[in-house]
Design an enzyme around this catalytic site. Structure first.
Site, PDB file in Angstrom:
ATOM      1  CG  ASN A  10      21.533 -37.710  -1.644  1.00 32.75           C
ATOM      2  OD1 ASN A  10      22.594 -37.281  -1.177  1.00 32.75           O
ATOM      3  ND2 ASN A  10      21.482 -38.513  -2.700  1.00 32.75           N
ATOM      4  CD1 TRP A  11      20.590 -31.408   0.951  1.00 34.45           C
ATOM      5  CD2 TRP A  11      22.124 -30.661   2.406  1.00 34.45           C
ATOM      6  NE1 TRP A  11      19.945 -30.662   1.903  1.00 34.45           N
ATOM      7  CE2 TRP A  11      20.859 -30.189   2.794  1.00 34.45           C
ATOM      8  CE3 TRP A  11      23.243 -30.329   3.173  1.00 34.45           C
ATOM      9  CZ2 TRP A  11      20.683 -29.394   3.927  1.00 34.45           C
ATOM     10  CZ3 TRP A  11      23.073 -29.541   4.298  1.00 34.45           C
ATOM     11  CH2 TRP A  11      21.802 -29.081   4.671  1.00 34.45           C
ATOM     12  CE  LYS A  12      21.376 -36.303  -5.883  1.00 26.97           C
ATOM     13  NZ  LYS A  12      21.032 -36.844  -7.169  1.00 26.97           N
ATOM     14  CG  HIS A 100      22.408 -42.347  -4.690  1.00 21.43           C
ATOM     15  ND1 HIS A 100      22.703 -41.911  -5.961  1.00 21.43           N
ATOM     16  CD2 HIS A 100      21.327 -41.636  -4.283  1.00 21.43           C
ATOM     17  CE1 HIS A 100      21.830 -40.961  -6.298  1.00 21.43           C
ATOM     18  NE2 HIS A 100      20.978 -40.791  -5.299  1.00 21.43           N
ATOM     19  CD  GLU A 102      23.727 -39.067  -8.058  1.00 16.20           C
ATOM     20  OE1 GLU A 102      24.246 -38.627  -7.024  1.00 16.20           O
ATOM     21  OE2 GLU A 102      22.662 -38.619  -8.532  1.00 16.20           O
ATOM     22  CD  GLU A 172      16.897 -42.544  -4.809  1.00 13.23           C
ATOM     23  OE1 GLU A 172      16.443 -41.435  -4.547  1.00 13.23           O
ATOM     24  OE2 GLU A 172      18.109 -42.770  -4.919  1.00 13.23           O
ATOM     25  N   GLY A 178      17.095 -36.731 -10.690  1.00 17.25           N
ATOM     26  CA  GLY A 178      17.669 -35.481 -11.192  1.00 17.25           C
ATOM     27  C   GLY A 178      17.224 -35.103 -12.590  1.00 17.25           C
ATOM     28  CB  SER A 218      12.084 -35.840 -10.357  1.00 12.62           C
ATOM     29  OG  SER A 218      13.296 -35.850 -11.101  1.00 12.62           O
ATOM     30  N   GLY A 239      16.676 -35.330  -3.692  1.00 14.20           N
ATOM     31  CA  GLY A 239      17.934 -34.675  -4.054  1.00 14.20           C
ATOM     32  C   GLY A 239      17.704 -33.193  -4.267  1.00 14.20           C
ATOM     33  N   GLY A 240      17.556 -32.784  -5.521  1.00 13.17           N
ATOM     34  CA  GLY A 240      17.499 -31.372  -5.888  1.00 13.17           C
ATOM     35  C   GLY A 240      16.549 -30.535  -5.045  1.00 13.17           C
TER      36      GLY A 240
HETATM   37  C1  PEP Z   1      18.492 -38.740  -5.310  1.00 14.56           C
HETATM   38  O1  PEP Z   1      19.590 -38.358  -5.647  1.00 14.56           O
HETATM   39  O2  PEP Z   1      18.400 -39.655  -4.492  1.00 14.56           O
HETATM   40  C2  PEP Z   1      17.315 -38.096  -5.889  1.00 14.56           C
HETATM   41  C3  PEP Z   1      16.162 -38.672  -5.729  1.00 14.56           C
HETATM   42  O3  PEP Z   1      17.532 -36.922  -6.583  1.00 14.56           O
HETATM   43  P1  PEP Z   1      16.387 -35.954  -7.204  1.00 14.56           P
HETATM   44  O4  PEP Z   1      15.361 -35.746  -6.136  1.00 14.56           O
HETATM   45  O5  PEP Z   1      17.123 -34.702  -7.559  1.00 14.56           O
HETATM   46  O6  PEP Z   1      15.828 -36.672  -8.391  1.00 14.56           O
END
Ligand code: PEP
Length: 259
Positions: A10-12, A100, A102, A172, A178, A218, A239-240
């Site tokens: 997930n590049w957001k 999600h 966010e 999640e 994040g 994470s 994500g990251g």
């Molecule tokens: C996400 O945004 O779905 C996520 C899991 O982000 P991160 O891996 O950065 O915690």
């Protein structure tokens, strides 16, 4: 019961078309010759979908699927800024991330809106990656199970068993997204088993045993293996750590060595 693990990037709001091209070229060169036993999904921003579709099509990398990060619950019309499911289909999009945290917290999406989007996605044969998870305050108040139950029950309202077969759930915990704080394997496994039990209550044990439940929050190369070794964890939403080809690849390879 064999559930093929699914690793989704997930590049957001990161990587426009040119950075998408750089990533894909590097990622594909690193995966050449490797036999990856997982399903791999990349969810770039909307504007990078055409570039991603072109690159994957031309490279014959059919094992990588394309996801959108959102879709409209409406078909067409006066919905400024929205993108419909049929528009996404034109770019060979197969998955769509919905619910999600966010989208829930920043853009005010309710369980009802998420449910409408899930049903709209299924009408167009898109596979939802349906995200759920509790905040830290909810966990500390002992509300983990009630929050997950509401999200699952309301999010899947009027979704048929046939459509459920093409849905992936992503658990999640919001406090892990994040933040660099990952759920312990015990916390993650407990929540995943509970979510699977909720699906069993709604649809019966066979669909519940078949549905894939990803962990997100994470995930990094150094914690992927232990998380993926949990019996009810079937991949990750990342994500990251998915922004760099090398770390995304290491998460997949480390996470599948447990298979
Ligand atoms: C996400 O945004 O779905 C996520 C899991 O982000 P991160 O891996 O950065 O915690």
């Amino acid at each position: 019961m064999i559930r093929k693990p699914i690793f989704a990037a997930n590049w957001k709001m990161n990587k426009g078309p040119s950075e998408t091209e750089d990533f894909v070229n590097s990622f594909l060169s690193k995966t050449q010759g490797l036999s990856l036993t997982a399903e791999i999904v990349i969810a770039p921003p909307f504007v990078s979908l055409p570039k991603l579709a072109d690159l994957l099509h031309n490279s014959n990398a059919q094992s990588i699927q394309i996801a959108a990060q959102n879709c409209s619950q409406f078909d067409s019309g006066a919905y400024t800024g929205e993108v419909s499911v049929l528009m996404l289909r034109e770019f060979f999009v197969h998955y769509v991330i919905l619910g999600h945290s966010e989208r829930r917290s920043i853009f005010g999406e309710t369980d009802q809106v998420i449910n409408a989007k899930i049903r709209k996605a299924r009408e167009a044969n898109l596979k939802p990656i349906f995200c759920i998870g509790e905040t830290l305050a909810e966990r500390e108040a002992g509300k983990l199970q009630s929050v997950l139950k509401t999200q699952v029950t309301d999010g899947l309202k009027d979704v048929s068993e046939k459509d459920l077969a093409d849905i992936v759930i992503a658990y999640e915990p919001v406090w892990a997204i994040g933040t660099g704080v990952t759920a312990t394997t015990e916390q993650a496994q407990e929540a995943h088993a509970f979510v699977r039990s909720l699906v069993a209550e709604l649809y019966g044990s066979e669909p519940a045993n078949k549905i894939r439940i990803q962990y997100g929050g994470s995930v990094k190369p150094n914690n992927a293996a232990e998380l993926m070794a949990c019996p009810d964890i079937d991949g990750a939403l990342i994500g990251g750590a998915s922004l760099e080809p090398q770390s995304f690849l290491e998460i997949i390879t480390n996470g599948t060595q447990t298979e």
